[in-house]
Scaffold this motif. Structure first.
Motif, PDB file in Angstrom:
ATOM      1  N   SER A  20      80.096  12.682  26.833  1.00 42.26           N
ATOM      2  CA  SER A  20      80.992  12.817  27.977  1.00 42.26           C
ATOM      3  C   SER A  20      80.993  14.230  28.504  1.00 42.26           C
ATOM      4  O   SER A  20      80.852  15.190  27.775  1.00 42.26           O
ATOM      5  CB  SER A  20      82.402  12.449  27.535  1.00 42.26           C
ATOM      6  N   GLY A  21      81.153  14.359  29.799  1.00 37.17           N
ATOM      7  CA  GLY A  21      81.293  15.677  30.387  1.00 37.17           C
ATOM      8  C   GLY A  21      82.753  16.030  30.584  1.00 37.17           C
ATOM      9  O   GLY A  21      83.097  17.107  31.003  1.00 37.17           O
ATOM     10  N   GLU A  22      83.648  15.096  30.251  1.00 38.96           N
ATOM     11  CA  GLU A  22      85.074  15.343  30.435  1.00 38.96           C
ATOM     12  C   GLU A  22      85.530  16.472  29.540  1.00 38.96           C
ATOM     13  O   GLU A  22      85.183  16.541  28.363  1.00 38.96           O
ATOM     14  CB  GLU A  22      85.867  14.086  30.038  1.00 38.96           C
ATOM     15  N   LYS A  23      86.311  17.327  30.126  1.00 41.52           N
ATOM     16  CA  LYS A  23      86.905  18.381  29.312  1.00 41.52           C
ATOM     17  C   LYS A  23      88.185  17.803  28.721  1.00 41.52           C
ATOM     18  O   LYS A  23      89.042  17.310  29.431  1.00 41.52           O
ATOM     19  CB  LYS A  23      87.213  19.575  30.198  1.00 41.52           C
TER      20      LYS A  23
ATOM     21  N   GLN B   4      95.556  14.302  31.089  1.00 41.82           N
ATOM     22  CA  GLN B   4      94.105  14.183  30.910  1.00 41.82           C
ATOM     23  C   GLN B   4      93.668  12.719  30.965  1.00 41.82           C
ATOM     24  O   GLN B   4      92.716  12.362  31.624  1.00 41.82           O
ATOM     25  CB  GLN B   4      93.686  14.762  29.547  1.00 41.82           C
ATOM     26  N   TYR B   8      91.374  10.558  33.677  1.00 46.69           N
ATOM     27  CA  TYR B   8      90.228   9.783  33.263  1.00 46.69           C
ATOM     28  C   TYR B   8      90.264   8.389  33.881  1.00 46.69           C
ATOM     29  O   TYR B   8      89.283   7.877  34.404  1.00 46.69           O
ATOM     30  CB  TYR B   8      90.211   9.695  31.733  1.00 46.69           C
ATOM     31  N   GLN B  47      76.375   4.849  32.671  1.00 49.49           N
ATOM     32  CA  GLN B  47      76.946   6.013  32.024  1.00 49.49           C
ATOM     33  C   GLN B  47      77.436   7.073  33.003  1.00 49.49           C
ATOM     34  O   GLN B  47      78.501   7.628  32.845  1.00 49.49           O
ATOM     35  CB  GLN B  47      75.916   6.625  31.086  1.00 49.49           C
ATOM     36  N   LEU B  51      81.371   8.283  33.175  1.00 43.58           N
ATOM     37  CA  LEU B  51      81.835   9.565  32.672  1.00 43.58           C
ATOM     38  C   LEU B  51      82.303  10.504  33.770  1.00 43.58           C
ATOM     39  O   LEU B  51      82.633  11.630  33.522  1.00 43.58           O
ATOM     40  CB  LEU B  51      80.722  10.224  31.852  1.00 43.58           C
ATOM     41  N   ASP B  54      81.725  14.876  37.044  1.00 48.30           N
ATOM     42  CA  ASP B  54      81.535  16.219  36.519  1.00 48.30           C
ATOM     43  C   ASP B  54      80.470  16.279  35.437  1.00 48.30           C
ATOM     44  O   ASP B  54      80.188  17.325  34.892  1.00 48.30           O
ATOM     45  CB  ASP B  54      82.850  16.751  35.941  1.00 48.30           C
ATOM     46  N   ASP B  55      79.895  15.151  35.106  1.00 49.93           N
ATOM     47  CA  ASP B  55      78.987  15.111  33.982  1.00 49.93           C
ATOM     48  C   ASP B  55      77.597  15.607  34.380  1.00 49.93           C
ATOM     49  O   ASP B  55      76.831  14.905  35.022  1.00 49.93           O
ATOM     50  CB  ASP B  55      78.923  13.679  33.442  1.00 49.93           C
ATOM     51  N   ALA B  56      77.291  16.835  33.961  1.00 53.82           N
ATOM     52  CA  ALA B  56      76.011  17.433  34.328  1.00 53.82           C
ATOM     53  C   ALA B  56      74.844  16.672  33.715  1.00 53.82           C
ATOM     54  O   ALA B  56      73.822  16.445  34.371  1.00 53.82           O
ATOM     55  CB  ALA B  56      75.988  18.890  33.880  1.00 53.82           C
ATOM     56  N   ALA B  57      75.003  16.240  32.455  1.00 48.69           N
ATOM     57  CA  ALA B  57      73.889  15.593  31.756  1.00 48.69           C
ATOM     58  C   ALA B  57      73.404  14.357  32.508  1.00 48.69           C
ATOM     59  O   ALA B  57      72.210  14.141  32.677  1.00 48.69           O
ATOM     60  CB  ALA B  57      74.313  15.220  30.341  1.00 48.69           C
TER      61      ALA B  57
END
Lengths: 187, 674
Positions: A20-23, B4, B8, B47, B51, B54-57
């Protein structure tokens, strides 16, 4: 909240197993980042083997604590740790004290950052000059876009009239310690 | 924690929308969270959405077997080559050998490719490649060729993008430091080059260095590109004052007839440029009207100069490089050609010179300037018409700064170098000293965002960012210094590229990957534009190599005095012939190896013990030749050096070398049982 907290370890595990990229934050409030983590910049590079760079020279000098504080406030810390090379004219603390009362405090305010950057970059040449390389009457371009004039008389070297008291060679340039703050001419 | 989790949920498309608002039961939240996360793990394709954005991957992940969106070509810098990468993955696909010998595939070692590296200074095994430039049609990359300059021994190469091989190299006479090069005009009419170093040219070359101002000359070269074949020819050279010409870009759209150059060292210093070339507060951007130059050339305004130079190209039929030595240049002098060249004053040692997608703005970045000046083409054209000049330099009018400037980007950062553009009216400038990319708006000139890069960025590149239609998806930082960014590899560490998402308001760092040599500049092109033209095999019936053996029946070994020519074939999993005798010490042996396969991705290698040379790597349908001079008698093994098949390890042969005085006749065979 209790129930959620008890679920958290499992949840976090799942999140990370999916990259996950979630902080997110764990129970202790510690940040857990899965994003690519930018380093702190050039200044944060751990290197005890290479010669000290001009930033590290300034940081290690108790006579330059005002300059260092100003460099930090102006966000120029990383610049001075890059490949350069730089010639830094580094006014000692006493030089800052010679300025009209309150000047430094004023310049360190966030809203004055542009002025501070302008003054500090007036002290930096993007180019490495050892003391022997200065010539009388030389006009050298500095990083704020202006230029400073060098004087060499009777073996004494000055920059805009300020005396060079000592010179320390670093890995990415030279620090010339000076006894006055150089004030850029108003544009 | 609650916040948070709520965040999400709101960004998670798998959560039913009615749960996204209103008070949410904690227990329910936790359960859904688990389900959501599990779902993300099971279903790879979802995916990225799972996610969040913001998910760079997920933005750089190209699943196994899937293709990248772009090809990126980076200069190999001091490696002399070109690197081919995929974007967004950063995967390296190929290193194209261009200006340096490459033992991996015998470029510059095989007899067919050695002539590519011939110059007026003899054979040169190394080059310094700087700026890849894709051929263009109507200002957009057309995927036909990639041009790249060599700085040290001024040359320009053309790479064929069907085969990803170097097809031609032209030497540029009367030039030194071929740095502002090789930028193509809107329809690839010309590849434009210039001199970074001015040098004495013509009859009077042996002169004191101190006579720089008098005897040294700068030059711009216009190299014509044949529309069909891509073949390059030197059309004309324009004589200029001995400044250093740094970067160049062709105009486009409104400015399509022009090329723009940055000039520094207008002080005309010939020593310690570090100090002496930074004295003037203003240097220049030079505008060259190539259309006018074309006309003046036709009108006979040029004078001839005779400096020998080489033009080497691959002949597709013989699969061999052909060298031509040429000896004539047509020189235009701006004094005799009004309206062809102008100077525009520009602050402090400008480096990058970049033209906006419409062709209206020319951005020049002064390495030592505290602002970025942006020039207007329209204002320039008006100033020229109104003769709004501030004197001239050697007959070249200097336009007034105020008459040509469109705006200035104030306090952009330290050490601005290069600028690229997106499709939304923004420009991106690299800052070497402050190690960052700064985003600013065309027209208002205001800085809207900045992002640190690691470290000491030189060029930057937006795919299509130099064209009329940029893809505003990524900007790639091309960094000179990496220090602690990767696992250390001794004193020499790699340089790098960093992929940054520019699709939103804020730039976001996505990926960081090492590059070969030094990535001075890069160009990218949409994958689908290139893929469709890709060559898979060379057709054996179209192979007209003088030493080809198209079938095993055509193989032979011929002696001509002390030269021995071996016509040999390779196919999975043997050579024909594989037993050769009658060679003598002192012979010069040429192994002409034809790969008779007609199947994609089945190259064969060829290596023989004791060769003072590289291996050969032969593509299907191709013939490549290795020169071999055995030093002692004995039997030597040869083998296939590229794992080709199940019985690759059986793909071997023997060659017998006898004493100098031996009278043994040449004999050769395959599978002859005695």
């Amino acid at each position: 909240m209790k129930k959620i907290n008890s679920l958290l370890p499992a949840l976090l595990l799942l999140i990370f197993s999916c990259n996950s990229g979630e902080k997110t934050e764990n129970n202790n409030g510690q940040a857990a980042k899965a994003e690519p983590t930018p380093t702190g910049g050039s200044a944060a590079i751990q290197d005890d083997v290479s010669k000290r760079n001009v930033l590290q020279i300034a940081l290690a000098s108790p006579d330059h604590s005002t300059l260092v504080a100003a460099v930090k406030a102006a966000d120029l810390v990383n610049v001075l740790a890059t490949v350069g090379p730089f010639t830094v004219f580094a006014p000692v603390n006493a030089a800052f004290e010679k300025l009209p009362a309150g000047t430094v405090t004023e310049l360190l305010k966030p809203e004055k950052k542009k002025d501070l950057v302008n003054i500090l970059t007036y002290h930096v040449i993007a180019g490495g000059y050892d003391i022997e390389e200065f010539r009388d009457g030389q006009q050298l371009g500095v990083a704020n876009g202006g230029r400073v004039s060098i004087g060499v008389k009777d073996g004494k070297v000055t920059v805009n009239g300020a005396n060079i008291l000592a010179s320390v060679q670093g890995a990415n340039g030279t620090v010339h310690v000076i006894d006055a703050v150089l004030i850029p001419p108003s544009k | 924690m609650k916040i948070q989790l709520k965040k999400y949920f709101e960004s998670n498309p798998m959560v039913p929308s009615k749960l996204k608002s209103g008070p949410i039961n904690n227990k329910m939240l936790g359960l859904l969270f688990v389900l959501g996360a599990l779902g993300g793990c099971k279903n790879e394709s979802k995916q990225s959405t799972m996610l969040g954005t913001d998910d760079a991957a997920s933005k750089v992940y190209v699943a196994p077997g899937k293709y990248d969106d772009f090809y990126m070509f980076t200069s190999g810098g001091f490696s002399g080559q070109v690197g081919v990468y995929g974007l967004p993955s950063g995967r390296l696909f190929k290193v194209i050998p261009v200006f340096s010998q490459n033992a991996e595939n015998a470029y510059g070692y095989s007899e067919e490719t050695k002539p590519m590296l011939q110059t007026s200074h003899g054979f040169i095994p190394w080059g310094d490649s700087h700026h890849p430039s894709l051929s263009k049609t109507d200002g957009n990359a057309d995927g036909r060729w990639l041009f790249i300059n060599e700085n040290n021994t001024p040359r320009i190469a053309r790479i064929d993008l069907k085969t990803f091989t170097t097809a031609e190299i032209i030497e540029i006479p009367n030039s030194a430091g071929n740095h502002p090069s090789p930028y193509v005009t809107e329809n690839t009419e010309y590849v434009v080059a210039g001199t970074r170093f001015s040098v004495p040219i013509g009859e009077k070359k042996d002169v004191p260095i101190s006579s720089y101002k008098e005897n040294f000359k700068g030059l711009v070269s216009l190299i014509k590109v044949d529309k069909e074949t891509g073949r390059m020819s030197l059309a004309t050279q324009i004589l200029l004052p001995p400044f250093d010409y740094d970067k160049n870009r062709a105009g486009k759209g409104v400015s399509r007839d022009w090329s723009f150059f940055t000039c520094y060292n207008t002080e005309m210093a010939n020593t310690m440029l570090e100090a002496n070339a930074s004295q003037n507060d203003k240097d220049y951007v030079m505008a060259v009207n190539w259309r006018k130059a074309e006309e003046y050339l036709k009108e006979g305004k040029a004078t001839e100069m005779h400096t020998p130079y080489y033009n080497n190209h691959m002949d597709d039929g013989t699969q061999s490089a052909v060298t031509e030595v040429l000896n004539k240049q047509m020189i235009l002098n701006p004094k005799d050609c009004p309206g062809m060249v102008y100077f525009m004053p520009c602050p402090k040692s400008p480096h990058g010179c970049d033209v906006s997608p419409t062709g209206e703005y020319i951005v020049a970045s002064g390495k030592l300037a505290a602002l970025i000046p942006v020039f207007s083409y329209e204002k320039m054209a008006k100033a020229i018409e109104a003769k709004n000049f501030d004197g001239d330099i050697q007959g070249i009018p200097v336009l007034k700064y105020d008459a040509v400037i469109a705006g200035e980007v104030q306090q952009p950062g330290l050490g601005p170098l290069h600028t690229e553009f997106d499709d939304k009216g923004f420009a991106y400038t690299s800052m070497f000293l402050s190690s960052e990319i700064v985003k600013w708006k065309l027209g208002t000139w205001e800085v809207v965002d900045r992002i640190p890069v690691y470290y000491s960025i030189g060029h930057l590149m937006v795919p299509g960012g130099d064209s009329k239609n940029p893809y505003g998806k990524y900007v790639i930082a091309l960094n000179k210094i990496t220090k602690d960014r990767y696992l250390p590899t001794g004193p020499e560490v790699c340089q790098s590229a960093q992929l940054i998402d520019i699709s939103g308001d804020k730039m976001k760092m996505l990926l960081d990957f090492p590059t070969i040599g030094e990535p001075h500049y890069a160009q990218a092109i949409a994958a689908d534009v290139l893929m469709k033209n890709n060559t898979r095999i060379y057709k054996i019936e179209e192979n007209h190599h003088p030493y080809v053996a198209k079938t095993e029946k055509e193989t032979k070994v011929e002696r001509k005095g002390n030269e021995v020519h071996i016509y040999i074939t390779s196919i999975r999993s043997h050579f024909s012939p594989d037993n050769i005798e009658g060679i003598k010490v002192g012979d010069i042996v040429y192994w002409h190896v034809t790969n008779v396969e007609q199947d994609w991705d089945v190259p064969h290698g060829f290596a023989v013990q004791g060769a003072n040379n590289s291996e050969l790597l032969i593509m299907p349908g191709e013939t490549r030749t290795m020169k071999w001079e055995p030093k002692s008698s004995g039997v030597f093994a040869f083998y296939c050096s590229d794992f080709c098949s199940a019985l690759h390890q059986e793909m071997q042969g023997y060659v017998r070398v006898s004493d100098k005085n031996s009278t043994a006749p040449i004999s050769f065979s395959l599978n002859e049982q005695k």
